[in-house]
Design an enzyme around this catalytic site. Structure first.
Site, PDB file in Angstrom:
ATOM      1  N   ARG A 178     -21.170   9.361  30.989  1.00  0.00           N
ATOM      2  CA  ARG A 178     -20.432   9.289  29.715  1.00  0.00           C
ATOM      3  C   ARG A 178     -20.319  10.674  29.079  1.00  0.00           C
ATOM      4  O   ARG A 178     -19.439  10.948  28.274  1.00  0.00           O
ATOM      5  CB  ARG A 178     -21.081   8.277  28.740  1.00  0.00           C
ATOM      6  CG  ARG A 178     -20.333   8.185  27.410  1.00  0.00           C
ATOM      7  CD  ARG A 178     -20.579   6.894  26.642  1.00  0.00           C
ATOM      8  NE  ARG A 178     -21.971   6.513  26.616  1.00  0.00           N
ATOM      9  CZ  ARG A 178     -22.904   7.042  25.821  1.00  0.00           C
ATOM     10  NH1 ARG A 178     -22.577   8.002  24.972  1.00  0.00           N
ATOM     11  NH2 ARG A 178     -24.144   6.619  25.868  1.00  0.00           N
ATOM     12  N   TYR A 201       4.495   5.674  19.034  1.00  0.00           N
ATOM     13  CA  TYR A 201       4.113   4.526  19.840  1.00  0.00           C
ATOM     14  C   TYR A 201       3.463   3.466  18.926  1.00  0.00           C
ATOM     15  O   TYR A 201       2.717   3.815  18.005  1.00  0.00           O
ATOM     16  CB  TYR A 201       3.153   4.999  20.931  1.00  0.00           C
ATOM     17  CG  TYR A 201       2.541   3.880  21.722  1.00  0.00           C
ATOM     18  CD1 TYR A 201       3.331   2.973  22.410  1.00  0.00           C
ATOM     19  CD2 TYR A 201       1.161   3.717  21.776  1.00  0.00           C
ATOM     20  CE1 TYR A 201       2.776   1.932  23.120  1.00  0.00           C
ATOM     21  CE2 TYR A 201       0.592   2.678  22.490  1.00  0.00           C
ATOM     22  CZ  TYR A 201       1.405   1.785  23.155  1.00  0.00           C
ATOM     23  OH  TYR A 201       0.854   0.758  23.855  1.00  0.00           O
ATOM     24  N   ASP A 251       1.979  14.348  21.066  1.00  0.00           N
ATOM     25  CA  ASP A 251       1.883  13.385  22.165  1.00  0.00           C
ATOM     26  C   ASP A 251       2.943  13.778  23.196  1.00  0.00           C
ATOM     27  O   ASP A 251       4.143  13.648  22.954  1.00  0.00           O
ATOM     28  CB  ASP A 251       2.132  11.968  21.629  1.00  0.00           C
ATOM     29  CG  ASP A 251       1.948  10.897  22.698  1.00  0.00           C
ATOM     30  OD1 ASP A 251       2.191  11.192  23.879  1.00  0.00           O
ATOM     31  OD2 ASP A 251       1.572   9.762  22.350  1.00  0.00           O
ATOM     32  N   LYS A 295       0.902   7.122  32.383  1.00  0.00           N
ATOM     33  CA  LYS A 295       2.330   7.227  32.659  1.00  0.00           C
ATOM     34  C   LYS A 295       2.595   8.268  33.758  1.00  0.00           C
ATOM     35  O   LYS A 295       2.182   8.067  34.878  1.00  0.00           O
ATOM     36  CB  LYS A 295       3.061   7.534  31.341  1.00  0.00           C
ATOM     37  CG  LYS A 295       2.615   6.628  30.171  1.00  0.00           C
ATOM     38  CD  LYS A 295       2.974   5.197  30.392  1.00  0.00           C
ATOM     39  CE  LYS A 295       2.443   4.137  29.456  1.00  0.00           C
ATOM     40  NZ  LYS A 295       1.660   4.378  28.323  1.00  0.00           N
TER      41      LYS A 295
HETATM   42  C1  LIG Z   1       3.935   7.818  23.783  1.00  0.00           C
HETATM   43  C2  LIG Z   1       2.694   7.022  24.045  1.00  0.00           C
HETATM   44  N1  LIG Z   1       1.514   7.469  23.566  1.00  0.00           N
HETATM   45  C3  LIG Z   1       0.365   6.790  23.755  1.00  0.00           C
HETATM   46  C4  LIG Z   1       0.357   5.591  24.456  1.00  0.00           C
HETATM   47  C5  LIG Z   1      -0.942   4.853  24.655  1.00  0.00           C
HETATM   48  O1  LIG Z   1      -1.387   5.026  25.957  1.00  0.00           O
HETATM   49  P1  LIG Z   1      -2.322   3.958  26.745  1.00  0.00           P
HETATM   50  O2  LIG Z   1      -1.503   2.734  26.949  1.00  0.00           O
HETATM   51  O3  LIG Z   1      -2.646   4.690  28.005  1.00  0.00           O
HETATM   52  O4  LIG Z   1      -3.506   3.722  25.890  1.00  0.00           O
HETATM   53  C6  LIG Z   1       1.556   5.100  24.988  1.00  0.00           C
HETATM   54  C7  LIG Z   1       1.566   3.836  25.735  1.00  0.00           C
HETATM   55  O5  LIG Z   1       2.602   3.321  26.103  1.00  0.00           O
HETATM   56  C8  LIG Z   1       2.748   5.831  24.776  1.00  0.00           C
HETATM   57  O6  LIG Z   1       3.929   5.399  25.248  1.00  0.00           O
END
Ligand SMILES: Cc1ncc(COP(=O)(O)O)c(C=O)c1O
Length: 397
Positions: free
Chosen positions: A59, A112, A184, A209
């Site tokens: 961890r 998101y 992000d 992704k």
């Molecule tokens: C732009 C964006 N940021 C953060 C996230 C969150 O990621 P996770 O699903 O891996 O927790 C997503 C998920 O679709 C996303 O599209």
């Protein structure tokens, strides 16, 4: 080997790993262990006291995870990176580390859905407030800055509307006030956009992704200055504990090796689909960063290498027509992820952004007719044939 000055196509394959140190194993080993043994009690004491380098417990740090972190730091041009068990674990660890009660965050008008949910929770439980901002001008951002503003949080391209935010412009304002800028970078990956080069402070990713790229892992990454990453590692990462497993880190290391090849193919395919969607009579509008007709095209030219694999478009008709269109697809899968080899499609208003209240969703530009398409790596002709037959099946609206 120091690969810092090599090109990205080389870095994704070689950086952070030396086969000679691992019995010549070409592929990085998976250190699938929860803990690490100490030779002596004194060694354990020295490691806990930070007087001796070495692993303690997975961890806190793990060699396979560390290889991934080093590679991601290099790819984003940052000093250090941390890996998490999901994108949301990365986003929440960063935001919790940057804020305390009564602080204030300025956030792009459109994020998101779960990032939106997290901001709501921070406000309700910890009195960390936020304002959404279209961030089209410096003035708009300046107007929202308060003495308690500690962070500007930006998604660009914004999920799912594909609007772009000028990173250099945001940084110019933030630096005047000593505010941390978090970006992000999920939709682009470092292959298409490197926010730290514009002076942003932290990059976060849903590594689920494009970083992983194969739809088989949930993961997150944060990249930034060493001092901040060390603070997060010792606080919100260690004590909340959303760390990445060694096996998942290995999947990401494997996925990263083909990132540039995959991204170029995603972009090639998306460009072909955009061209066709734009002239289809049942499509109202198409949003794609690299489309010269796109309102944000000048921002695209400043900060992105290519347009990426995501397209959003509105069909003519109603929410029900959008759902009927999705139901007619045969090759394209209805699913809420993106950046995978398979082409995926979803309906943001009722799926990824259903947690956002309708009023706020409309402000973000998410209508019932809006569809988000993550163009995969199949032959673009097959992707288009499927979209076209599903559009035709709607008949005249
Ligand atoms: C732009 C964006 N940021 C953060 C996230 C969150 O990621 P996770 O699903 O891996 O927790 C997503 C998920 O679709 C996303 O599209």
């Amino acid at each position: 080997m120091n690969n810092m000055n090599k090109r990205m196509e080389t870095i994704v394959i070689h950086h952070g790993y030396d086969a000679k140190q691992h019995l010549g194993s070409l592929s990085a080993p998976i250190f699938q262990t929860s803990t690490f043994t100490f030779d002596t009690a004194e060694q354990g004491e020295a490691r806990f006291a930070g007087q001796e380098d070495g692993y303690i417990y997975s961890r806190l740090a793990n060699p396979t995870v560390r290889m991934l972190e080093e590679k991601m730091a290099c790819l984003e041009g940052g000093e250090a990176a941390l890996a998490f068990s999901s994108g949301m674990a990365a986003v929440s660890a960063v935001l919790l580390a940057l804020t305390k009660a009564n602080d204030h965050i300025i956030c792009s008008q459109g994020v998101y859905g779960c990032t939106f949910g997290l901001l709501q929770m921070l406000k309700k439980k910890y009195h960390v407030s936020h304002d959404f901002c279209a961030m089209e001008t410096e003035e708009e951002i300046r107007r929202l800055i308060r003495p308690e503003t500690v962070c500007i949080y930006v998604e660009t391209p914004i999920n799912p509307t594909m609007k772009l935010i000028d990173l250099q412009m945001v940084v110019n304002v933030a630096k005047e006030y000593g505010i941390t800028v978090v970006v992000d970078n999920t939709f682009c990956s470092p292959y298409l956009q490197r926010p730290l080069e514009f002076g942003c402070d932290v990059v976060v990713h849903s590594a689920t992704k494009y970083i992983g790229g194969h739809g088989d892992v949930i993961a997150g990454i944060a990249v930034g200055k060493k001092e901040l990453m060390e603070e997060i590692a010792k606080t919100t990462q260690k004590d909340i504990g959303g760390v990445l497993s060694p096996f998942d880190a290995w999947l990401l290391l494997r996925g990263l090796k083909t990132l540039p090849v995959r991204m170029d193919r995603h972009c090639d395919n998306a460009e072909k689909i955009v061209e066709r969607l734009k002239t289809h009579p049942l499509v109202e509008r198409v949003c794609y960063p690299a489309d010269p007709d796109n309102r944000d095209y000048p921002i695209y030219q400043k900060q992105m290498k290519r347009g990426g694999g995501l397209i959003s478009f509105e069909i003519k008709g109603t929410k029900r027509d959008a759902q009927r269109f999705l139901n007619h697809l045969q090759l394209i899968q209805i699913a809420v992820s993106l950046g995978d080899t398979e082409t995926l499609i979803q309906h943001p208003a009722t799926m990824t952004h259903s947690v956002v209240p309708e009023e706020e969703r409309i402000k973000m530009g998410i209508s019932g007719q809006l569809i988000r398409l993550s163009v995969g790596l199949e032959a673009w002709e097959d992707i288009w044939d499927d979209l076209e037959q599903a559009l035709s099946s709607l008949g005249v609206i």
